[in-house]
Design an enzyme around this catalytic site. Structure first.
Site, PDB file in Angstrom:
ATOM      1  N   CYS A   1      94.331 132.684 191.318  1.00  0.00           N
ATOM      2  CA  CYS A   1      92.893 132.853 191.589  1.00  0.00           C
ATOM      3  C   CYS A   1      92.561 134.267 192.080  1.00  0.00           C
ATOM      4  CB  CYS A   1      92.429 131.869 192.653  1.00  0.00           C
ATOM      5  SG  CYS A   1      92.479 130.166 192.116  1.00  0.00           S
ATOM      6  N   HIS A   2      93.402 134.835 192.926  1.00  0.00           N
ATOM      7  CA  HIS A   2      93.037 136.116 193.554  1.00  0.00           C
ATOM      8  C   HIS A   2      93.559 137.330 192.788  1.00  0.00           C
ATOM      9  CE1 HIS A   2      91.277 134.111 197.016  1.00  0.00           C
ATOM     10  NE2 HIS A   2      92.336 133.332 197.045  1.00  0.00           N
TER      11      HIS A   2
ATOM     12  N   HIS B   1      88.966 131.320 178.622  1.00  0.00           N
ATOM     13  CA  HIS B   1      90.252 130.649 178.795  1.00  0.00           C
ATOM     14  C   HIS B   1      90.745 130.109 177.458  1.00  0.00           C
ATOM     15  CE1 HIS B   1      93.329 129.021 181.431  1.00  0.00           C
ATOM     16  NE2 HIS B   1      93.238 127.895 180.768  1.00  0.00           N
TER      17      HIS B   1
ATOM     18  N   HIS C   1      87.165 122.603 179.766  1.00  0.00           N
ATOM     19  CA  HIS C   1      88.579 122.821 179.418  1.00  0.00           C
ATOM     20  C   HIS C   1      88.878 122.066 178.127  1.00  0.00           C
ATOM     21  CE1 HIS C   1      92.916 122.946 179.536  1.00  0.00           C
ATOM     22  NE2 HIS C   1      92.822 123.896 180.440  1.00  0.00           N
TER      23      HIS C   1
ATOM     24  N   CYS D   1      98.777 131.785 195.097  1.00  0.00           N
ATOM     25  CA  CYS D   1      97.511 132.492 195.293  1.00  0.00           C
ATOM     26  C   CYS D   1      97.099 133.384 194.119  1.00  0.00           C
ATOM     27  CB  CYS D   1      97.565 133.347 196.559  1.00  0.00           C
ATOM     28  SG  CYS D   1      98.447 132.574 197.939  1.00  0.00           S
TER      29      CYS D   1
ATOM     30  N   MET E   1      88.314 127.698 198.418  1.00  0.00           N
ATOM     31  CA  MET E   1      89.636 128.030 198.951  1.00  0.00           C
ATOM     32  C   MET E   1      90.305 126.747 199.452  1.00  0.00           C
ATOM     33  SD  MET E   1      91.813 130.415 200.033  1.00  0.00           S
ATOM     34  CE  MET E   1      93.088 130.540 201.286  1.00  0.00           C
TER      35      MET E   1
HETATM   36 FE1  DHE Z   1      97.669 125.940 180.256  1.00  0.00          FE
HETATM   37  C1  DHE Z   1      96.819 126.163 176.905  1.00  0.00           C
HETATM   38  C2  DHE Z   1      96.533 129.093 180.754  1.00  0.00           C
HETATM   39  C3  DHE Z   1      97.900 125.438 183.625  1.00  0.00           C
HETATM   40  C4  DHE Z   1      99.403 123.077 179.674  1.00  0.00           C
HETATM   41  N1  DHE Z   1      96.810 127.356 179.054  1.00  0.00           N
HETATM   42  C5  DHE Z   1      96.531 127.253 177.701  1.00  0.00           C
HETATM   43  C6  DHE Z   1      95.912 128.467 177.241  1.00  0.00           C
HETATM   44  C7  DHE Z   1      95.846 129.306 178.340  1.00  0.00           C
HETATM   45  C8  DHE Z   1      96.402 128.603 179.465  1.00  0.00           C
HETATM   46  C9  DHE Z   1      95.295 130.706 178.364  1.00  0.00           C
HETATM   47  C10 DHE Z   1      95.435 128.755 175.828  1.00  0.00           C
HETATM   48  C11 DHE Z   1      96.544 129.304 174.986  1.00  0.00           C
HETATM   49  C12 DHE Z   1      96.157 129.537 173.545  1.00  0.00           C
HETATM   50  O1  DHE Z   1      95.495 128.682 172.949  1.00  0.00           O
HETATM   51  O2  DHE Z   1      96.503 130.588 172.993  1.00  0.00           O
HETATM   52  N2  DHE Z   1      97.247 127.060 181.917  1.00  0.00           N
HETATM   53  C13 DHE Z   1      96.822 128.336 181.889  1.00  0.00           C
HETATM   54  C14 DHE Z   1      96.695 128.841 183.248  1.00  0.00           C
HETATM   55  O3  DHE Z   1      96.388 130.021 183.574  1.00  0.00           O
HETATM   56  C15 DHE Z   1      96.849 127.709 184.175  1.00  0.00           C
HETATM   57  C16 DHE Z   1      95.491 127.368 184.704  1.00  0.00           C
HETATM   58  C17 DHE Z   1      97.592 127.922 185.443  1.00  0.00           C
HETATM   59  C18 DHE Z   1      98.973 128.376 185.277  1.00  0.00           C
HETATM   60  O4  DHE Z   1      99.544 128.796 186.290  1.00  0.00           O
HETATM   61  O5  DHE Z   1      99.517 128.344 184.188  1.00  0.00           O
HETATM   62  C19 DHE Z   1      97.406 126.644 183.200  1.00  0.00           C
HETATM   63  N3  DHE Z   1      98.501 124.485 181.452  1.00  0.00           N
HETATM   64  C20 DHE Z   1      98.482 124.470 182.797  1.00  0.00           C
HETATM   65  C21 DHE Z   1      99.167 123.319 183.322  1.00  0.00           C
HETATM   66  O6  DHE Z   1      99.292 123.014 184.545  1.00  0.00           O
HETATM   67  C22 DHE Z   1      99.659 122.532 182.161  1.00  0.00           C
HETATM   68  C23 DHE Z   1      99.004 121.151 182.132  1.00  0.00           C
HETATM   69  C24 DHE Z   1     101.170 122.297 182.196  1.00  0.00           C
HETATM   70  C25 DHE Z   1     101.982 123.554 182.179  1.00  0.00           C
HETATM   71  O7  DHE Z   1     102.748 123.705 181.239  1.00  0.00           O
HETATM   72  O8  DHE Z   1     101.886 124.363 183.092  1.00  0.00           O
HETATM   73  C26 DHE Z   1      99.188 123.399 181.000  1.00  0.00           C
HETATM   74  N4  DHE Z   1      98.029 124.816 178.587  1.00  0.00           N
HETATM   75  C27 DHE Z   1      98.812 123.694 178.569  1.00  0.00           C
HETATM   76  C28 DHE Z   1      98.902 123.217 177.208  1.00  0.00           C
HETATM   77  C29 DHE Z   1      98.137 124.095 176.406  1.00  0.00           C
HETATM   78  C30 DHE Z   1      97.613 125.100 177.304  1.00  0.00           C
HETATM   79  C31 DHE Z   1      99.638 121.947 176.758  1.00  0.00           C
HETATM   80  C32 DHE Z   1      97.906 124.029 174.893  1.00  0.00           C
HETATM   81  C33 DHE Z   1      96.784 123.120 174.529  1.00  0.00           C
HETATM   82  C34 DHE Z   1      96.508 123.087 173.050  1.00  0.00           C
HETATM   83  O9  DHE Z   1      96.195 122.008 172.556  1.00  0.00           O
HETATM   84  O10 DHE Z   1      96.567 124.120 172.390  1.00  0.00           O
END
Ligand code: DHE
Length: 546
Positions: free
Chosen positions: A52-53, A329, A371, A49, A90
């Site tokens: 989002c919250h 983001h 995204h 949760c 939700m």
């Molecule tokens: Fe990410 C980048 C946050 C879920 C894989 N992810 C980012 C960035 C942020 C972020 C803020 C940018 C960083 C930067 O450039 O400095 N991601 C979040 C979340 O808050 C979110 C939605 C939920 C969470 O609980 O984390 C989330 N992200 C995921 C995934 O489910 C992914 C697919 C697998 C994982 O590892 O959890 C995932 N995020 C990635 C990857 C990047 C990324 C591979 C870098 C991409 C790039 O090319 O730079």
């Protein structure tokens, strides 16, 4: 309107705060809970949760859930909401089978309690976790191995708490390095020598690629939950500073670039960009290092502000606060590296900042939940240089003109939009030497779509896309999740690498496709490749080639 399953799967990622020590205030007005129930509910809250919250339940992309609001609604009403979900987004946690009826009841009582607050994490706490494993004077003076460093891939092994360094030339695993939990991104120092990775648990590992066998030389924990790290790239400051942003506490820290010694912590709590109301936990999302000025670009998510943090004088830190839009983001640079394009995802906008003037250029409306990852740059036949983003919430791929000099009419506008396979897209990629634009869809509900990738020819986007069945090519059993995630080029720009991301107990792989022929070139399978997600080519990451 049905709830978008891709969006929920993405946002409801597990937070390491579930294990943080937290104090519980007893709220005499709230329905009773035993200590065991409270602890279980808190764990579920941080797993499902909080994304989002918010940690403090004061609302982020989801609604606020503080007792002043929830007590009035009462347990029965809240149970219905949690069980069946709502059209506003939700999820239906009960009917989807994720939570049992007793768990739904427990969560309805939990959100009427005073939210427990995780601890703060300032300089003393950071220093207590800081460790220089190999001091600077004990490190190699030159490269001690024969690897082609520029073509190494740093691959997150998410659920194993490791990264794998893979030789891009031989496709062999060089080493597997223990890191924090669920490394989110890898970034590379300006010189290309140091690799920085940050876990969800806010642990940074600094890896020296010059060592005979590249390994950890310094580490630190900068908070309790984090996603971003980067290093200074401006001329004269190469490898001098590192920066990391955290989700909790909401802050960023500037560190020494060779040891990770924490120097300056800056909190991000403050007023939202639009209504100018106080937000108690504006998370730090993407951070990018400017090539144009000695500045870091820091996205503050919930307040919607982009901070240009000038690092010439760390003591008297100079920060330019640029108003953008809420829910900043991820994002990246345009091809000239003068402009940075950042997605305000739940606002359906891209904020564009001029790194030369440190001013907002434009806020561009795009489709539902952009995204980009870091986006993709290519020369569009009509619009000239463009930067592209896909969307989590729709099949659209938007191209924004980035050349205000020679293609003024298309600059800072969506000059074309095409349809990909569907929503649930996370990453998009091309390379200056390629005409291909790759669009993944790992969060699409249809396995056929999540297990394949779409590729467009940028010279003729209207012709549509080809679909490559990456997971099938890898020979991954059909019952494994096998989501295809993050196209990433090798240094030469003639191969594209994909992670096939299955659950921890299932087979995963890395799949390499020939960029010219679109044929399978290699599959890397190894029992050690557990839950690969992000994978970063050293040269392309170092130079922001995308
Ligand atoms: Fe990410 C980048 C946050 C879920 C894989 N992810 C980012 C960035 C942020 C972020 C803020 C940018 C960083 C930067 O450039 O400095 N991601 C979040 C979340 O808050 C979110 C939605 C939920 C969470 O609980 O984390 C989330 N992200 C995921 C995934 O489910 C992914 C697919 C697998 C994982 O590892 O959890 C995932 N995020 C990635 C990857 C990047 C990324 C591979 C870098 C991409 C790039 O090319 O730079």
């Amino acid at each position: 309107k049905p709830v978008d399953p891709a969006e929920i799967r993405y946002q409801a990622g597990s937070s390491p705060l579930k294990d943080a020590p937290m104090h519980q205030d007893v709220n005499p007005k709230a329905p009773a809970m035993s200590k065991t129930e409270f602890d279980q509910a808190r764990q579920i809250y941080f797993e499902r949760c909080a994304g989002c919250h918010g940690v403090l339940r004061k609302g982020a992309t989801g609604k606020p859930l503080t007792p002043d609001l929830t007590l009035d609604k009462g347990t029965e009403y809240l149970k219905v909401f949690i069980k069946y979900g709502s059209p506003a987004g939700m999820p239906n946690w009960g009917t989807s089978g994720e939570l049992t009826d007793p768990q739904v009841d427990m969560m309805a009582r939990y959100i009427q309690q005073t939210p427990p607050q995780p601890p703060e994490f300032g300089l003393p706490e950071m220093k207590a976790t800081w460790r220089v494993v190999v001091p600077v004077d004990k490190r190699p003076k030159k490269k001690m191995n024969n690897y082609n460093l520029e073509n190494i891939f740093s691959t997150t092994l998410r659920d194993a708490g490791e990264v794998a360094l893979i030789d891009g030339d031989t496709k062999k695993i060089i080493s597997i390095i223990k890191t924090g939990y669920a490394v989110h991104i890898s970034r590379v120092s300006a010189s290309g020598r140091y690799l920085f990775v940050i876990g969800r648990d806010a642990k940074i590992n600094m890896i020296d690629l010059w060592m005979e066998k590249p390994d950890n030389v310094a580490e630190i924990k900068v908070g309790l939950e984090a996603r971003s790290v980067d290093t200074s790239k401006y001329k004269g400051y190469e490898d001098k500073y590192a920066i990391a942003g955290s989700y909790w506490p909401p802050q960023f820290v500037i560190m020494k670039g060779d040891t990770l010694e924490p120097l300056k912590v800056v909190g991000t709590r403050g007023m939202t960009v639009d209504t100018q109301e106080y937000h108690p936990e504006p998370r730090v999302a993407a951070i990018a290092a400017s090539h144009y000025k000695p500045e870091f670009v820091v996205n503050v998510k919930e307040t919607g502000k982009i901070l240009m943090v000038n690092y010439t004088d760390i003591d008297n830190l100079n920060i330019t606060e640029i108003p953008a839009a809420r829910f900043l983001h991820d994002g990246g640079w345009d091809a000239s590296k003068r402009y940075v394009l950042m997605a305000a995802n739940q606002s359906n906008k891209i904020a564009i900042v001029d790194a030369k003037t440190s001013k907002l250029v434009s806020l561009v409306d795009v489709d539902k939940i952009p995204h980009p990852g870091r986006g993709a740059n290519f020369v569009h036949p009509k619009c000239g240089p463009v930067w592209a983003t896909g969307h989590l919430g729709s099949e659209k791929i938007s191209f924004i003109g980035t050349d205000p000099e020679k293609h003024k009419a298309y600059a800072w506008k969506v000059c074309e939009q095409v349809d990909g396979q569907g929503g649930g897209n996370l990453f998009i990629k091309t390379h200056p030497k390629s005409n291909n634009l790759w669009v993944d869809t790992p969060l699409h509900p249809d396995p056929k779509v999540s297990k394949s990738v779409a590729v467009f020819d940028v010279r003729n986007l209207k012709a549509g896309f080809k679909v490559l069945p990456i997971t099938e090519w890898a020979g991954i059993p059909a019952d494994a999740a096998g989501r295809v995630v993050q196209p990433e080029y090798n240094k030469a720009g003639d191969e594209v690498w994909f992670a096939v991301w299955s659950a921890k107990n299932q087979q995963s792989a890395l799949v390499i496709v020939d960029d010219k022929t679109l044929k399978l070139k290699a599959v890397i399978k190894d029992p050690k490749l557990i839950t690969p997600t992000g994978h970063f080519n050293i040269y392309n990451t170092q130079h922001d080639v995308y």
